[in-house]
Design a protein around this motif. Structure first.
Motif, PDB file in Angstrom:
ATOM      1  N   GLY A  33       0.820  -1.202   0.000  1.00 22.31           N
ATOM      2  CA  GLY A  33       0.000   0.000   0.000  1.00 22.31           C
ATOM      3  C   GLY A  33       0.853   1.251   0.000  1.00 22.31           C
ATOM      4  N   GLN A  34       0.259   2.361  -0.456  1.00 22.19           N
ATOM      5  CA  GLN A  34       0.981   3.623  -0.507  1.00 22.19           C
ATOM      6  C   GLN A  34       1.066   4.236   0.877  1.00 22.19           C
ATOM      7  OE1 GLN A  34      -1.004   6.741  -2.674  1.00 22.19           O
ATOM      8  NE2 GLN A  34       0.915   7.714  -3.272  1.00 22.19           N
ATOM      9  N   LYS A  35       2.225   4.753   1.205  1.00 19.98           N
ATOM     10  CA  LYS A  35       2.400   5.410   2.496  1.00 19.98           C
ATOM     11  C   LYS A  35       1.573   6.686   2.534  1.00 19.98           C
ATOM     12  CE  LYS A  35       6.196   7.674   3.545  1.00 19.98           C
ATOM     13  NZ  LYS A  35       7.607   7.973   3.918  1.00 19.98           N
ATOM     14  N   ARG A  36       0.814   6.869   3.613  1.00 18.76           N
ATOM     15  CA  ARG A  36      -0.047   8.041   3.749  1.00 18.76           C
ATOM     16  C   ARG A  36       0.751   9.198   4.325  1.00 18.76           C
ATOM     17  NH1 ARG A  36      -4.197   6.658   7.681  1.00 18.76           N
ATOM     18  NH2 ARG A  36      -5.291   8.524   6.977  1.00 18.76           N
ATOM     19  N   THR A  37       0.849  10.299   3.575  1.00 16.95           N
ATOM     20  CA  THR A  37       1.576  11.486   3.994  1.00 16.95           C
ATOM     21  C   THR A  37       0.676  12.704   3.842  1.00 16.95           C
ATOM     22  OG1 THR A  37       2.469  12.032   1.797  1.00 16.95           O
ATOM     23  CG2 THR A  37       3.688  10.401   3.114  1.00 16.95           C
ATOM     24  N   THR A  38       1.206  13.868   4.184  1.00 18.04           N
ATOM     25  CA  THR A  38       0.427  15.099   4.034  1.00 18.04           C
ATOM     26  C   THR A  38       0.164  15.412   2.571  1.00 18.04           C
ATOM     27  OG1 THR A  38       2.509  16.355   4.149  1.00 18.04           O
ATOM     28  CG2 THR A  38       1.246  16.132   6.181  1.00 18.04           C
ATOM     29  N   GLN A  39       0.953  14.859   1.667  1.00 21.79           N
ATOM     30  CA  GLN A  39       0.793  15.140   0.246  1.00 21.79           C
ATOM     31  C   GLN A  39      -0.346  14.356  -0.392  1.00 21.79           C
ATOM     32  OE1 GLN A  39       2.521  17.640  -1.225  1.00 21.79           O
ATOM     33  NE2 GLN A  39       3.332  17.955   0.853  1.00 21.79           N
ATOM     34  N   ASN A  40      -0.690  13.200   0.188  1.00 21.95           N
ATOM     35  CA  ASN A  40      -1.736  12.381  -0.442  1.00 21.95           C
ATOM     36  C   ASN A  40      -2.901  12.048   0.483  1.00 21.95           C
ATOM     37  OD1 ASN A  40      -0.836  10.305   1.273  1.00 21.95           O
ATOM     38  ND2 ASN A  40       0.506   9.437  -0.273  1.00 21.95           N
ATOM     39  N   THR A  41      -2.952  12.686   1.646  1.00 19.21           N
ATOM     40  CA  THR A  41      -4.006  12.389   2.616  1.00 19.21           C
ATOM     41  C   THR A  41      -4.777  13.656   2.967  1.00 19.21           C
ATOM     42  OG1 THR A  41      -2.679  10.602   3.562  1.00 19.21           O
ATOM     43  CG2 THR A  41      -4.522  11.413   4.887  1.00 19.21           C
ATOM     44  N   HIS A  42      -6.090  13.564   2.917  1.00 16.46           N
ATOM     45  CA  HIS A  42      -6.946  14.696   3.273  1.00 16.46           C
ATOM     46  C   HIS A  42      -8.123  14.193   4.093  1.00 16.46           C
ATOM     47  CE1 HIS A  42      -8.975  18.591   2.879  1.00 16.46           C
ATOM     48  NE2 HIS A  42     -10.087  17.888   2.741  1.00 16.46           N
ATOM     49  N   TYR A  43      -8.401  14.859   5.203  1.00 15.85           N
ATOM     50  CA  TYR A  43      -9.552  14.537   6.045  1.00 15.85           C
ATOM     51  C   TYR A  43     -10.625  15.597   5.813  1.00 15.85           C
ATOM     52  CZ  TYR A  43      -6.642  11.184   8.549  1.00 15.85           C
ATOM     53  OH  TYR A  43      -5.835  10.118   8.870  1.00 15.85           O
ATOM     54  N   SER A  44     -11.781  15.153   5.389  1.00 17.57           N
ATOM     55  CA  SER A  44     -12.873  16.080   5.105  1.00 17.57           C
ATOM     56  C   SER A  44     -13.430  16.659   6.399  1.00 17.57           C
ATOM     57  CB  SER A  44     -13.985  15.351   4.348  1.00 17.57           C
ATOM     58  OG  SER A  44     -15.071  16.228   4.099  1.00 17.57           O
ATOM     59  N   THR A  45     -13.547  17.988   6.451  1.00 19.01           N
ATOM     60  CA  THR A  45     -14.106  18.682   7.608  1.00 19.01           C
ATOM     61  C   THR A  45     -15.059  19.765   7.127  1.00 19.01           C
ATOM     62  OG1 THR A  45     -12.375  20.388   7.683  1.00 19.01           O
ATOM     63  CG2 THR A  45     -11.932  18.313   8.853  1.00 19.01           C
ATOM     64  N   GLY A  46     -15.791  20.345   8.053  1.00 15.39           N
ATOM     65  CA  GLY A  46     -16.679  21.436   7.693  1.00 15.39           C
ATOM     66  C   GLY A  46     -15.929  22.655   7.200  1.00 15.39           C
ATOM     67  N   VAL A  47     -14.711  22.841   7.680  1.00 12.05           N
ATOM     68  CA  VAL A  47     -13.893  23.972   7.247  1.00 12.05           C
ATOM     69  C   VAL A  47     -13.307  23.720   5.864  1.00 12.05           C
ATOM     70  CG1 VAL A  47     -11.831  25.332   7.770  1.00 12.05           C
ATOM     71  CG2 VAL A  47     -13.347  24.611   9.620  1.00 12.05           C
ATOM     72  N   ASP A  48     -12.878  22.483   5.619  1.00 11.27           N
ATOM     73  CA  ASP A  48     -12.224  22.132   4.356  1.00 11.27           C
ATOM     74  C   ASP A  48     -12.746  20.775   3.878  1.00 11.27           C
ATOM     75  OD1 ASP A  48     -10.509  22.249   2.218  1.00 11.27           O
ATOM     76  OD2 ASP A  48      -8.766  21.523   3.323  1.00 11.27           O
ATOM     77  N   PRO A  49     -13.931  20.755   3.245  1.00 13.02           N
ATOM     78  CA  PRO A  49     -14.547  19.482   2.846  1.00 13.02           C
ATOM     79  C   PRO A  49     -13.697  18.645   1.904  1.00 13.02           C
ATOM     80  CG  PRO A  49     -16.135  21.268   2.711  1.00 13.02           C
ATOM     81  CD  PRO A  49     -14.793  21.900   2.923  1.00 13.02           C
ATOM     82  N   SER A  50     -12.980  19.304   0.973  1.00 12.67           N
ATOM     83  CA  SER A  50     -12.152  18.567   0.025  1.00 12.67           C
ATOM     84  C   SER A  50     -10.926  19.390  -0.324  1.00 12.67           C
ATOM     85  CB  SER A  50     -12.943  18.236  -1.242  1.00 12.67           C
ATOM     86  OG  SER A  50     -13.378  19.415  -1.883  1.00 12.67           O
ATOM     87  N   ARG A  51      -9.885  18.702  -0.731  1.00 16.88           N
ATOM     88  CA  ARG A  51      -8.650  19.413  -1.084  1.00 16.88           C
ATOM     89  C   ARG A  51      -8.858  20.201  -2.380  1.00 16.88           C
ATOM     90  NH1 ARG A  51      -3.064  16.314  -0.537  1.00 16.88           N
ATOM     91  NH2 ARG A  51      -3.571  16.819   1.624  1.00 16.88           N
ATOM     92  N   GLY A  52      -8.329  21.410  -2.411  1.00 17.68           N
ATOM     93  CA  GLY A  52      -8.452  22.247  -3.602  1.00 17.68           C
ATOM     94  C   GLY A  52      -9.693  23.123  -3.564  1.00 17.68           C
ATOM     95  N   ASP A  53      -9.988  23.739  -4.686  1.00 19.52           N
ATOM     96  CA  ASP A  53     -11.139  24.635  -4.788  1.00 19.52           C
ATOM     97  C   ASP A  53     -12.445  23.846  -4.699  1.00 19.52           C
ATOM     98  OD1 ASP A  53      -9.441  26.788  -5.118  1.00 19.52           O
ATOM     99  OD2 ASP A  53      -9.422  26.594  -7.312  1.00 19.52           O
ATOM    100  N   GLU A  54     -13.444  24.464  -4.084  1.00 18.71           N
ATOM    101  CA  GLU A  54     -14.749  23.822  -3.908  1.00 18.71           C
ATOM    102  C   GLU A  54     -15.841  24.717  -4.463  1.00 18.71           C
ATOM    103  OE1 GLU A  54     -14.200  23.926   0.132  1.00 18.71           O
ATOM    104  OE2 GLU A  54     -13.189  21.994   0.332  1.00 18.71           O
ATOM    105  N   PRO A  55     -16.938  24.126  -4.931  1.00 16.41           N
ATOM    106  CA  PRO A  55     -18.062  24.944  -5.410  1.00 16.41           C
ATOM    107  C   PRO A  55     -18.699  25.733  -4.275  1.00 16.41           C
ATOM    108  CG  PRO A  55     -18.669  22.622  -5.291  1.00 16.41           C
ATOM    109  CD  PRO A  55     -17.188  22.683  -5.073  1.00 16.41           C
ATOM    110  N   GLU A  56     -19.352  26.817  -4.598  1.00 16.23           N
ATOM    111  CA  GLU A  56     -19.943  27.687  -3.579  1.00 16.23           C
ATOM    112  C   GLU A  56     -21.019  26.970  -2.773  1.00 16.23           C
ATOM    113  OE1 GLU A  56     -21.345  31.279  -5.258  1.00 16.23           O
ATOM    114  OE2 GLU A  56     -19.375  31.962  -5.953  1.00 16.23           O
ATOM    115  N   ASN A  57     -21.707  26.021  -3.382  1.00 10.93           N
ATOM    116  CA  ASN A  57     -22.799  25.333  -2.688  1.00 10.93           C
ATOM    117  C   ASN A  57     -22.358  24.021  -2.045  1.00 10.93           C
ATOM    118  OD1 ASN A  57     -22.322  23.940  -5.035  1.00 10.93           O
ATOM    119  ND2 ASN A  57     -24.484  23.545  -5.496  1.00 10.93           N
ATOM    120  N   VAL A  58     -21.057  23.857  -1.813  1.00 16.63           N
ATOM    121  CA  VAL A  58     -20.569  22.624  -1.216  1.00 16.63           C
ATOM    122  C   VAL A  58     -21.173  22.434   0.184  1.00 16.63           C
ATOM    123  CG1 VAL A  58     -18.545  23.729  -0.185  1.00 16.63           C
ATOM    124  CG2 VAL A  58     -18.503  21.278  -0.670  1.00 16.63           C
ATOM    125  N   GLU A  59     -21.509  21.209   0.532  1.00 15.83           N
ATOM    126  CA  GLU A  59     -22.076  20.932   1.856  1.00 15.83           C
ATOM    127  C   GLU A  59     -20.950  20.854   2.885  1.00 15.83           C
ATOM    128  OE1 GLU A  59     -25.084  17.792   4.109  1.00 15.83           O
ATOM    129  OE2 GLU A  59     -24.062  17.192   2.260  1.00 15.83           O
TER     130      GLU A  59
END
Length: 218
Positions: free
Chosen positions: A160-186
């Motif tokens: 398996g691939q080693k999980r690092t800050t470069q390939n791991t993202h935890y979805s939160t209310g502040v930052d649902p997804s890595r990168g730009d998000e649509p204005e209506n994102v939940e």
């Protein structure tokens, strides 16, 4: 993924168990529980630092550094902690650090994983496994993989691939997804996600409330 509410509730149980009666009051509890919130504040750094959540505030080096700072402060002629929190300031900070380490960082480590040694070593770890006693196999644990590393694995853990800050993202209310998000994102801000989390919150609230009530009646 445990919410900050769950972290605080578990920290409350730890603080209620560790703080002596003479130091247990609303201010002490508020300070100690606030310390359990601090690790989750790294979510606000994600726009600036890639993979900051579960790394910047969840590394074990963070409470270790605070513990060293508290120890050095205690050696001063007039400790800053004592001036701010009174004679029991050291005990309050100590209980808060235990709560931060176990209830905030430790619970996330057991649930979804944290970057335990960031920034010295960039890799997410999680306590995924079990410990059972079998009448056929004896004591069986899967928390630590003791099997030989397969050829060509390169330390990736079974290919398996080693999980690092470069390939791991935890979805939160502040930052649902890595990168730009649509204005209506939940944006979801969880309170409790399961029955056991609700039980921890209810128990922590009950125990801390009971101890505060008892401390006022003494």
């Amino acid at each position: 993924m445990p919410s900050t509410v769950v972290h605080v509730a578990l920290a409350g149980l730890i603080v209620a168990a560790l703080l002596p009666e003479r130091y247990f009051d609303r201010r002490a509890v508020a300070v100690a529980l606030a310390m359990a919130v601090v690790p989750d504040l790294d979510v606000f750094l994600t726009p600036v630092i890639v993979g900051a959540h579960r790394s910047v505030g969840h590394t074990l080096l963070f409470p270790a550094s605070l513990a060293v700072a508290a120890w050095l402060d205690r050696r001063r002629e007039r400790p800053l902690v004592g001036r701010l929190l009174g004679p029991g300031g050291g005990a309050v900070v100590g209980a808060g650090l235990v709560g931060m380490t176990l209830a905030a960082i430790g619970l996330d480590y057991a649930a979804n994983g944290v970057n335990l040694l960031w920034p010295v070593h960039d890799q997410f770890y999680a306590a995924n496994g079990k410990l059972v006693v079998s009448n056929r196999r004896g004591l069986v644990q899967t928390f630590v993989d003791l099997s030989p590393e397969p050829p060509g694995d390169g330390g990736g853990g079974g290919g398996g691939q080693k999980r690092t800050t470069q390939n791991t993202h935890y979805s939160t209310g502040v930052d649902p997804s890595r990168g730009d998000e649509p204005e209506n994102v939940e944006r979801l801000f969880p309170v409790v996600r399961s029955g056991w989390q609700l039980l921890v919150v209810a128990t922590g609230t009950l125990v801390v409330g009971a101890r505060l009530r008892l401390s006022r009646s003494v």
